[in-house]
Design a protein around this motif. Sequence first.
Motif, PDB file in Angstrom:
ATOM      1  N   ASP A 271       0.830  -1.241  -0.063  1.00 43.89           N
ATOM      2  CA  ASP A 271      -0.153  -0.095  -0.034  1.00 43.89           C
ATOM      3  C   ASP A 271       0.882   1.326   0.071  1.00 43.89           C
ATOM      4  OD1 ASP A 271      -2.196  -1.579   0.074  1.00 43.89           O
ATOM      5  OD2 ASP A 271      -2.735  -1.477   2.127  1.00 43.89           O
ATOM      6  N   GLU A 274       2.204   1.634  -3.382  1.00 37.01           N
ATOM      7  CA  GLU A 274       1.177   2.073  -4.424  1.00 37.01           C
ATOM      8  C   GLU A 274       0.531   3.556  -4.305  1.00 37.01           C
ATOM      9  OE1 GLU A 274      -2.151  -1.115  -5.087  1.00 37.01           O
ATOM     10  OE2 GLU A 274      -3.166   0.273  -3.737  1.00 37.01           O
ATOM     11  N   ILE A 286      -3.742   3.466 -10.633  1.00 38.77           N
ATOM     12  CA  ILE A 286      -3.770   2.145 -10.090  1.00 38.77           C
ATOM     13  C   ILE A 286      -5.028   1.489 -11.326  1.00 38.77           C
ATOM     14  CG2 ILE A 286      -4.157   0.502  -8.414  1.00 38.77           C
ATOM     15  CD1 ILE A 286      -3.855   2.928  -6.437  1.00 38.77           C
ATOM     16  N   SER A 289      -8.042  -0.964  -7.535  1.00 42.01           N
ATOM     17  CA  SER A 289      -7.551  -0.603  -6.103  1.00 42.01           C
ATOM     18  C   SER A 289      -8.523  -1.465  -5.217  1.00 42.01           C
ATOM     19  CB  SER A 289      -7.554   0.983  -6.073  1.00 42.01           C
ATOM     20  OG  SER A 289      -8.677   1.359  -6.380  1.00 42.01           O
ATOM     21  N   THR A 298       0.464  -5.183  -6.767  1.00 39.56           N
ATOM     22  CA  THR A 298      -0.360  -3.996  -7.350  1.00 39.56           C
ATOM     23  C   THR A 298       0.114  -3.948  -8.815  1.00 39.56           C
ATOM     24  OG1 THR A 298      -1.010  -1.601  -7.139  1.00 39.56           O
ATOM     25  CG2 THR A 298       1.512  -2.205  -6.502  1.00 39.56           C
TER      26      THR A 298
END
Length: 397
Positions: A271, A274, A286, A289, A298
Amino acid sequence: MDLIYLDNNATTKVAPEVLEVMLPYFKEEYANPSSIYEFAKKANHTVRDSRGVIKDFLNAANEKEILFTSCGSESANTAIRGVLNMNKNKRHIITTKVEHPCVLNLYQTLEKEGYKVDYIGVNSNGELDLAQLEEAINYDTALVSIMYANNETGVIYPIEKISEIIKSKNKETKFFVDAVQAAGKIPIDVQALGVDLLGISGHKFHAPKGVGVLYVNSKTLITPLIIGGHQERGKRAGTENVPYIAGIAKAAELAMDSMNYELTEVKRLRDKLESGIIKNIFNSRINTSISNRVPNTTNIGFEYIEGELILLHLSDLGICASSGSACTSGSLEPSHVLRAMNVPFTAIHGSIRWSLSRYTKESEIDYVLKVLPGIIDKITALSPYQDELANLKRLRG
Ligand code: PLP
């Protein structure tokens, strides 16, 4: 230059503990586990005990439901061909548009062999169209094959719900789940999921390449893909690969021990990567998500630039990631998964998959976040889409 390996959905490093349990079977304990003399006992017991560990890893009801194979692709091929050979009167099969080639290409082959195939689509978040699936299942459906987690986006499919849909439409339809990208990242419970067959592959969770597992529940009959001796209860011939079987069992034990870390710490680092990219690079997006993803993956698109160029620049700094593109006949085809999700053409060619593992360090994520904006700036400056980029910058500020 230290390597920063963020391509763990392609393969993982062998855990040192895994290598250690494997080594004796290359040296002193090289017996064939089927031999009857005392010297073979250790190899024989190792295969038996490893089967027990994998039974627990998948929460199967019985060790007899666990077959050792050579890889995830073999598990999928054995499951799919094995079920169809046992149900020759049924000619309809279902899968999704976003499967790994080991399922998708096999389904295309089966289509040429005369099967009627339905390919279920996904929405822009990569989530399956369950209504389309429900509608597709009929009295003639022999098999449904759907992956547990997508290798490119990490999206997790609602397997338990899918099992219910399948069984409510046709109790005889068999359900195979390719769980190669789920194993080691989220818990797998074949009984709770209600699946008939499920495949995993050792090299995606810190065992070596060359060993996989196929779970086949006791109610499901299959023919073997590899015909020969009586190994694996006649369902997969070939002398058991004892060191690799010991290795995948150890990797499964380690995965069970580190599951909590995977779900919290690996996810936190994913996270961080990202959100850091999205915050600092204006032409990034993204590709999905949603929260229902495996914690390590990701997939991020960089608009109006080429993913291969990004990967080459990253590689110069020792950073390994991957693009969804497969190089076919000299042309770079955009990923079939991102295409099925309708990722805009402005981002699809510049999409990069980042996949972490429990060995990923926070300092590595920090380093990527430090160098990536400069790389993207450099490549963006050479893009032929300067007007579009200027517009995008204005919009996203
Ligand atoms: N299924 C999925 C979802 C995968 O990601 C892979 C490998 O990338 C496979 C199957 C094939 O596994 P193997 O390389 O062990 O044949």
